[in-house]
Design a protein around this motif. Structure first.
Motif, PDB file in Angstrom:
ATOM      1  N   ALA A   1       0.833  -1.214   0.000  1.00 42.49           N
ATOM      2  CA  ALA A   1       0.000   0.000   0.000  1.00 42.49           C
ATOM      3  C   ALA A   1       0.861   1.254   0.000  1.00 42.49           C
ATOM      4  N   LYS A   2       1.975   1.241   0.746  1.00 39.09           N
ATOM      5  CA  LYS A   2       2.858   2.399   0.786  1.00 39.09           C
ATOM      6  C   LYS A   2       3.532   2.619  -0.566  1.00 39.09           C
TER       7      LYS A   2
ATOM      8  N   ALA B   1       0.963   4.135  -2.859  1.00 41.85           N
ATOM      9  CA  ALA B   1       0.729   5.525  -2.481  1.00 41.85           C
ATOM     10  C   ALA B   1       1.879   6.414  -2.955  1.00 41.85           C
ATOM     11  N   LYS B   2       3.107   5.907  -2.849  1.00 41.70           N
ATOM     12  CA  LYS B   2       4.276   6.663  -3.279  1.00 41.70           C
ATOM     13  C   LYS B   2       4.247   6.875  -4.798  1.00 41.70           C
TER      14      LYS B   2
ATOM     15  N   ALA C   1       1.604   9.442  -5.651  1.00 37.29           N
ATOM     16  CA  ALA C   1       2.060  10.785  -5.295  1.00 37.29           C
ATOM     17  C   ALA C   1       3.037  11.325  -6.345  1.00 37.29           C
TER      18      ALA C   1
END
Length: 62
Positions: free
Chosen positions: A4-5, A8-9, A12
């Motif tokens: 998930a990170k 998300a990165k 972004a």
């Protein structure tokens, strides 16, 4: 790092690139519009020369 990170990165980074492209597009468009407006003023105020016209009476001489 969790999945998930990482997602998300990546989202972004993509959002930042899109924001930069939009900013550059708007800045260039604004500059082009300003240049076109400046050129339009020059054409609008253009007075042709009638120096070789025998019937021409200058407004400054009247």
């Amino acid at each position: 790092m969790s999945k998930a990170k990482k997602i998300a990165k990546i989202v972004a980074i993509v959002a930042a690139v899109i924001a930069a492209v939009v900013f550059i597009y708007k800045a260039v468009t604004k500059l082009i519009e300003k240049k076109n407006a400046k050129d339009a003023d020059n054409r609008e105020n253009y007075v042709s020369c009638a120096c070789f016209d025998g019937d021409f009476i200058s407004e400054t001489v009247a």
